[in-house]
Design a protein around this motif. Sequence first.
Motif, PDB file in Angstrom:
ATOM      1  N   LYS A 280      -0.292   1.464 -13.524  1.00 43.66           N
ATOM      2  CA  LYS A 280       0.421   2.771 -12.628  1.00 43.66           C
ATOM      3  C   LYS A 280       1.835   2.222 -12.725  1.00 43.66           C
ATOM      4  N   PRO A 281       2.397   2.424 -13.820  1.00 43.83           N
ATOM      5  CA  PRO A 281       3.737   2.068 -14.025  1.00 43.83           C
ATOM      6  C   PRO A 281       4.520   2.767 -12.999  1.00 43.83           C
ATOM      7  N   ASN A 282       4.692   4.181 -12.869  1.00 48.07           N
ATOM      8  CA  ASN A 282       5.345   4.945 -12.170  1.00 48.07           C
ATOM      9  C   ASN A 282       5.293   4.622 -10.716  1.00 48.07           C
ATOM     10  N   GLN A 283       4.138   4.527 -10.184  1.00 48.86           N
ATOM     11  CA  GLN A 283       3.732   3.992  -8.763  1.00 48.86           C
ATOM     12  C   GLN A 283       4.730   2.923  -8.422  1.00 48.86           C
ATOM     13  N   ILE A 284       4.673   2.036  -9.195  1.00 47.17           N
ATOM     14  CA  ILE A 284       5.098   0.744  -8.787  1.00 47.17           C
ATOM     15  C   ILE A 284       6.709   0.716  -9.121  1.00 47.17           C
ATOM     16  N   ALA A 285       7.046   1.658 -10.191  1.00 43.07           N
ATOM     17  CA  ALA A 285       8.620   1.931 -10.327  1.00 43.07           C
ATOM     18  C   ALA A 285       9.199   2.544  -9.419  1.00 43.07           C
ATOM     19  N   ASP A 286       8.563   3.661  -8.577  1.00 44.03           N
ATOM     20  CA  ASP A 286       9.047   4.318  -7.478  1.00 44.03           C
ATOM     21  C   ASP A 286       9.408   3.338  -6.239  1.00 44.03           C
ATOM     22  N   PHE A 287       8.243   2.405  -5.891  1.00 40.63           N
ATOM     23  CA  PHE A 287       8.356   1.549  -4.970  1.00 40.63           C
ATOM     24  C   PHE A 287       9.577   0.744  -5.095  1.00 40.63           C
ATOM     25  N   TYR A 288       9.795   0.083  -6.191  1.00 44.17           N
ATOM     26  CA  TYR A 288      10.594  -0.769  -6.677  1.00 44.17           C
ATOM     27  C   TYR A 288      12.096  -0.312  -6.309  1.00 44.17           C
ATOM     28  N   SER A 289      12.154   0.832  -6.845  1.00 39.67           N
ATOM     29  CA  SER A 289      13.409   1.524  -6.631  1.00 39.67           C
ATOM     30  C   SER A 289      13.864   1.882  -5.154  1.00 39.67           C
ATOM     31  N   ASP A 290      12.817   2.126  -4.279  1.00 40.27           N
ATOM     32  CA  ASP A 290      13.123   2.329  -2.916  1.00 40.27           C
ATOM     33  C   ASP A 290      13.376   1.221  -2.192  1.00 40.27           C
ATOM     34  N   ILE A 291      12.752  -0.141  -2.615  1.00 44.05           N
ATOM     35  CA  ILE A 291      12.965  -1.565  -1.813  1.00 44.05           C
ATOM     36  C   ILE A 291      14.319  -2.087  -2.532  1.00 44.05           C
ATOM     37  N   TRP A 292      14.577  -1.854  -3.822  1.00 43.12           N
ATOM     38  CA  TRP A 292      15.916  -2.266  -4.234  1.00 43.12           C
ATOM     39  C   TRP A 292      17.131  -1.542  -3.812  1.00 43.12           C
ATOM     40  N   ASN A 293      17.174  -0.288  -3.277  1.00 41.41           N
ATOM     41  CA  ASN A 293      18.148   0.465  -2.944  1.00 41.41           C
ATOM     42  C   ASN A 293      18.139   0.125  -1.338  1.00 41.41           C
ATOM     43  N   GLU A 294      17.457  -0.404  -0.727  1.00 41.92           N
ATOM     44  CA  GLU A 294      17.533  -0.687   0.702  1.00 41.92           C
ATOM     45  C   GLU A 294      18.394  -2.117   0.860  1.00 41.92           C
ATOM     46  N   GLN A 295      18.698  -2.845  -0.271  1.00 40.66           N
ATOM     47  CA  GLN A 295      19.113  -4.053   0.076  1.00 40.66           C
ATOM     48  C   GLN A 295      20.843  -4.114   0.007  1.00 40.66           C
ATOM     49  N   HIS A 296      21.387  -2.879  -0.219  1.00 41.83           N
ATOM     50  CA  HIS A 296      22.891  -2.971  -0.354  1.00 41.83           C
ATOM     51  C   HIS A 296      23.924  -3.301   1.146  1.00 41.83           C
ATOM     52  N   SER A 297      23.176  -3.192   2.105  1.00 40.31           N
ATOM     53  CA  SER A 297      24.041  -3.539   3.473  1.00 40.31           C
ATOM     54  C   SER A 297      23.995  -5.096   3.403  1.00 40.31           C
ATOM     55  N   ASN A 298      23.201  -5.807   3.425  1.00 44.73           N
ATOM     56  CA  ASN A 298      22.777  -7.360   3.465  1.00 44.73           C
ATOM     57  C   ASN A 298      21.839  -7.901   2.506  1.00 44.73           C
ATOM     58  N   SER A 299      22.038  -7.815   1.273  1.00 49.05           N
ATOM     59  CA  SER A 299      21.078  -7.956   0.281  1.00 49.05           C
ATOM     60  C   SER A 299      20.136  -9.472   0.493  1.00 49.05           C
ATOM     61  N   ILE A 300      20.993 -10.390   1.220  1.00 52.29           N
ATOM     62  CA  ILE A 300      20.399 -11.731   1.336  1.00 52.29           C
ATOM     63  C   ILE A 300      19.490 -11.727   2.147  1.00 52.29           C
ATOM     64  N   GLU A 301      19.867 -11.210   3.550  1.00 50.90           N
ATOM     65  CA  GLU A 301      18.956 -10.982   4.366  1.00 50.90           C
ATOM     66  C   GLU A 301      17.678 -10.170   4.297  1.00 50.90           C
ATOM     67  N   HIS A 302      17.785  -8.971   3.440  1.00 52.74           N
ATOM     68  CA  HIS A 302      16.828  -8.139   3.052  1.00 52.74           C
ATOM     69  C   HIS A 302      15.965  -8.650   2.213  1.00 52.74           C
ATOM     70  N   TYR A 303      16.396  -9.677   1.351  1.00 55.73           N
ATOM     71  CA  TYR A 303      15.176 -10.445   0.488  1.00 55.73           C
ATOM     72  C   TYR A 303      14.368 -11.548   1.483  1.00 55.73           C
ATOM     73  N   PHE A 304      15.017 -12.077   2.297  1.00 59.23           N
ATOM     74  CA  PHE A 304      14.112 -13.064   3.283  1.00 59.23           C
ATOM     75  C   PHE A 304      13.275 -11.969   4.044  1.00 59.23           C
ATOM     76  N   GLU A 305      13.669 -10.875   4.431  1.00 65.79           N
ATOM     77  CA  GLU A 305      12.659  -9.921   5.098  1.00 65.79           C
ATOM     78  C   GLU A 305      11.532  -9.443   4.218  1.00 65.79           C
ATOM     79  N   VAL A 306      11.707  -9.103   3.183  1.00 66.18           N
ATOM     80  CA  VAL A 306      10.668  -8.795   2.144  1.00 66.18           C
ATOM     81  C   VAL A 306      10.167 -10.030   1.848  1.00 66.18           C
ATOM     82  N   ARG A 307      10.365 -11.185   1.719  1.00 71.15           N
ATOM     83  CA  ARG A 307       9.650 -12.497   1.503  1.00 71.15           C
ATOM     84  C   ARG A 307       8.687 -12.659   2.564  1.00 71.15           C
ATOM     85  N   THR A 308       9.182 -12.392   3.766  1.00 69.33           N
ATOM     86  CA  THR A 308       8.324 -12.686   5.324  1.00 69.33           C
ATOM     87  C   THR A 308       7.247 -11.820   4.945  1.00 69.33           C
TER      88      THR A 308
END
Length: 304
Positions: A74-102
Amino acid sequence: MANLPHFVQYQGSKRNSAKYILQVLPNKINRLVEPFAGTAAISIAIAANQISRDFWLNDLNQPLIELLELVIEKPNQIADFYSDIWNEQHSNSIEHYFEVRTRFNKTKDPKLFLYLLARCVKGSVRYNSEGLFNQSPDKRRKGTRPETMRKNLEGVSNLLKGKCRFTHLDYREVLDQVQNRDLVYLDPPYQGVCGHRDSRYLAGISFDDLVLAIEQLNQNGIAFAISYDGKLGNKTFGKVLPSSLKLKRIEIELGRSSQATLLGREETTVESLYLSPNLSRSLTSYEMKQLSYIGSQTKQLTLF
């Protein structure tokens, strides 16, 4: 081989040595079995070279194998999800990463895992003693851009979709089920690096258990190849597999270590590949001799 698609630069992946490994494998394989699949670099290379159309991808790391299944099926499904979560990081990318990791450590959602793999330091997976993903973000970059990720995901899917079985079993359970026409490629953690537990893996691999499993493969007449020990400069990683197994050992020179170069050291990375007796017997004496060299000048493979 360098242009083959890979969705993350996964540390420990065999994408750089795949072209050498394929040289000693049959040109047609009924089914390739990878008990330690990781991101399936060898399966990708074999599919791209039309050596096999049937693959069993296994990894004890359940989120990783579930991610691999999503990427392939299901490459398109995971690609869409990745695009959404990647674009969420731009305000504070480090904090965003740790939130995703949690979130990932709580849910084990494989879709979150893709972002972590793309963003973490050197694509290097690390787990703590409790089995929680604890690698830090790479502060120099924000991970693969969504359009590039989508292209890579689609490339992997185009090669392997509809051709794979996915499981997250102990490798010994997989080896108990392989069949005579299978070829098994094993890439277990380096015992010499990890001792009992390598932080890249959720559980350690006992050297003695691995040797027993290999002995059983020999007794059953299964063809297999194993990447196990290696060297970086004068430093050796992993115990050499015992001669009683009657395996053919090949050293593959992969060139200078990029990390050592950055530190001003000239160190060459060398990996060992072991061939089962029936696999090494399938090579002609001429082929065995030619394995000592790749190209006309640089020595790449050495037989033992």
